[in-house]
Design an enzyme around this catalytic site. Structure first.
Site, PDB file in Angstrom:
ATOM      1  N   ILE A 171      34.965 -26.174  75.119  1.00  0.00           N
ATOM      2  CA  ILE A 171      34.167 -26.876  76.122  1.00  0.00           C
ATOM      3  C   ILE A 171      32.753 -26.316  76.182  1.00  0.00           C
ATOM      4  CG2 ILE A 171      36.166 -27.504  77.514  1.00  0.00           C
ATOM      5  CD1 ILE A 171      35.519 -25.183  79.372  1.00  0.00           C
ATOM      6  N   GLY A 172      32.481 -25.277  75.410  1.00  0.00           N
ATOM      7  CA  GLY A 172      31.144 -24.692  75.350  1.00  0.00           C
ATOM      8  C   GLY A 172      31.022 -23.728  74.198  1.00  0.00           C
ATOM      9  N   GLY A 174      28.204 -20.802  72.328  1.00  0.00           N
ATOM     10  CA  GLY A 174      26.975 -20.029  72.397  1.00  0.00           C
ATOM     11  C   GLY A 174      26.795 -19.216  71.132  1.00  0.00           C
ATOM     12  N   ALA A 175      25.745 -18.406  71.116  1.00  0.00           N
ATOM     13  CA  ALA A 175      25.445 -17.609  69.935  1.00  0.00           C
ATOM     14  C   ALA A 175      26.506 -16.549  69.681  1.00  0.00           C
ATOM     15  CB  ALA A 175      24.080 -16.949  70.083  1.00  0.00           C
ATOM     16  N   VAL A 178      32.604 -18.580  72.308  1.00  0.00           N
ATOM     17  CA  VAL A 178      33.083 -19.954  72.458  1.00  0.00           C
ATOM     18  C   VAL A 178      33.891 -20.010  73.745  1.00  0.00           C
ATOM     19  CG1 VAL A 178      34.582 -21.739  71.488  1.00  0.00           C
ATOM     20  CG2 VAL A 178      33.166 -20.354  69.971  1.00  0.00           C
ATOM     21  N   VAL A 179      33.728 -21.072  74.526  1.00  0.00           N
ATOM     22  CA  VAL A 179      34.437 -21.195  75.795  1.00  0.00           C
ATOM     23  C   VAL A 179      35.472 -22.307  75.705  1.00  0.00           C
ATOM     24  CG1 VAL A 179      34.227 -21.588  78.277  1.00  0.00           C
ATOM     25  CG2 VAL A 179      32.402 -20.378  77.045  1.00  0.00           C
ATOM     26  N   LYS A 196      36.158 -17.353  77.847  1.00  0.00           N
ATOM     27  CA  LYS A 196      35.090 -17.099  76.881  1.00  0.00           C
ATOM     28  C   LYS A 196      35.628 -16.194  75.782  1.00  0.00           C
ATOM     29  CE  LYS A 196      30.879 -16.115  78.293  1.00  0.00           C
ATOM     30  NZ  LYS A 196      29.690 -15.354  78.785  1.00  0.00           N
ATOM     31  N   ASP A 292      18.151 -14.917  83.381  1.00  0.00           N
ATOM     32  CA  ASP A 292      18.336 -16.111  82.548  1.00  0.00           C
ATOM     33  C   ASP A 292      18.730 -17.306  83.419  1.00  0.00           C
ATOM     34  OD1 ASP A 292      18.434 -17.688  80.303  1.00  0.00           O
ATOM     35  OD2 ASP A 292      20.436 -17.057  79.694  1.00  0.00           O
TER      36      ASP A 292
END
Length: 472
Positions: A171-172, A174-175, A178-179, A196, A292
């Site tokens: 569902i997500g 990133g660098a 993974v989520v 995550k 951030d």
């Protein structure tokens, strides 16, 4: 400071960056007090399809810099497997008597944007941005489902046994992670968690180095418990021995998706703004700066409660037993939201970086556009803003701010988007401003006068899906 130094030395950034030189000058600004109980237009925001599950889905340009010396995480109970990997350098808990101190989401009618048509083609879009990573108690309880708190190390059960089966589709992404969504059935009750999954250990790093980087973010986020903060539940290994951080699932989507969908009423916009301020006030009261803040890192639950997440770039500028505010170093965040002083390569007050970002987020909420690509003089839009701010003949707010509404918000947003950090407002001033005090957040009202449209829509979709599953 020996205790703080030894603790800081045991933690590294979750990003692949290395440590920075130790020590920096203390801030000349006063420490932030505990949160109060009261609680030239630019680039458009079009781009990617909104992420309806509330997790970032794209990873554009990033910048990495060293973590500051005082970016250590707060003390927390670490899982036994992590302690074993860390060995003797695992963080120690402070003495029991230690005192705590405190660019697009387009407008609804694309042909009626705030900018001239010619400007739309020349300015950047607001798209989902991945982040540039640098190497107490709450006045409100968190309202995460079931009131779960961090329980790292309390069980040797596997991830699936404790938190259910993770969906194969992420569902997500990133660098560095993974989520996935995990479903846990307890009799007839289904609980959802966002899991995550961190990257694998690189060949050039030891297990000890790898675990230190993973635990840096967890040690900060797992100590934070507030209605406007994403609750971090656990740090565990899955069946493949991959490290995973378990968090509450915010099913109302992220703020970016809400902005892009549009239809946000003035009351909803103001409620979002004050909830962000309230969450950041809590963070600062704990000595933590986020660094951030952006719509992609701010999520809704189904009730419309707005929650700040993703602490991979966060820093501890004041340890619980300290009164001194330590300056931070390193460039981190996402370009449109990064404060100008961060580009100078000098130590800066991380609290003021958060304030700047909130000001930019409010502009995005109102205009569904960004005020500039990046807060540097090489950007014509930012250069025009700085010139207007420095003009002694400027009696009103610069044009960038003078079009915001309501009129009463303009002086505060001007103080938050002050190019000179020494003159920028701190979080307490933001919350005590007359306009902010008048804003009533949805969860403070027995019958809210507004709803958060995107979160409400997703909640209805989820309920309909659950009903269909029960009938089948």
């Amino acid at each position: 400071m020996s205790t703080a130094s030894s603790y800081n030395a045991s933690l590294h950034s979750i990003s692949p960056s290395e440590d920075s030189p130790p020590g920096s000058a203390p801030s000349t600004r006063p420490p932030t007090a505990p949160p109060s109980r009261v609680a030239s237009r630019a680039p458009s925001m079009s781009g990617d399809r909104p992420d309806t599950n509330g997790i970032r889905t794209q990873a554009p340009k990033t910048v990495t810099a060293p973590k500051p010396h005082h970016s250590a995480a707060l003390p927390h109970k670490i899982p036994a497997a992590v302690q074993k990997a860390l060995g003797a350098s695992a963080p120690s808990t402070p003495e029991p008597g230690a005192k705590k101190r405190p660019p697009s989401v387009k407008s609804e009618n694309e042909d009626k944007g705030f900018f001239r048509n010619a400007l739309h083609s020349a300015t950047p879009k607001i798209t989902r941005k991945s982040s540039q990573r640098s190497t107490g108690g709450s006045s409100r309880k968190s309202d995460s489902d079931g009131g779960a708190r961090s329980v790292a190390g309390d069980s040797v059960q596997s991830l699936s046994q404790k938190y259910g089966i993770c969906e194969r589709v992420a569902i997500g992404k990133g660098a560095t992670s993974v989520v996935r969504l995990a479903h846990k059935w307890d009799r007839n009750d289904e609980k959802l968690y966002a899991v995550k999954e961190f990257r694998k250990r690189r060949k050039n790093e030891t297990e000890k180095e790898y675990v230190k980087k993973l635990t840096a973010e967890f040690c900060i986020s797992s100590t934070l418990h507030h209605i406007n903060i994403v609750e971090t539940v656990d740090l565990v290994q899955d069946e493949s021995q991959k490290w995973c951080e378990v968090m509450e699932f915010c099913g109302g989507g992220d703020l970016y998706a809400a902005i892009k969908k549009g239809h946000m009423s003035p009351g909803e916009i103001e409620c979002c703004f004050k909830q962000i301020l309230t969450g950041v006030s809590y963070l600062h009261s704990q000595g933590v700066a986020h660094r951030d803040l952006k719509p992609e890192n701010i999520f809704f639950n189904y009730n419309g409660h707005l929650k700040i997440g993703d602490y991979g770039a966060s820093t501890v500028y004041r340890l619980p037993w300290e009164a001194t505010v330590h300056m931070s170093t390193g460039l981190c965040g996402s370009e449109p939201y990064i404060a100008p002083e961060q580009f100078l390569g000098k130590p800066y007050d991380a609290r003021l970086v958060d304030i700047w970002a909130i000001g930019v987020v409010y502009y995005c909420l109102h205009f569904q556009e960004l005020p500039w690509r990046v807060a540097q003089l090489s950007d014509p839009l930012y250069q025009a803003y700085v010139s207007a701010c420095a003009n002694p003949a400027q009696t009103a707010c610069p044009p960038t701010i003078n079009h915001l509404s309501p009129r009463s918000c303009r002086p505060l947003i001007r103080r938050m988007l002050e190019p000179d950090p020494k003159k920028r407002a701190l979080i307490d001033e933001c919350l005590q401003h007359a306009w902010t005090k008048e804003i009533v957040m949805c969860y403070e009202q027995p019958t809210p006068t507004h709803i958060h449209v995107n979160a409400d829509s997703l909640a209805k979709d989820m309920k309909a899906k659950a009903d269909r599953e029960r009938e089948s």
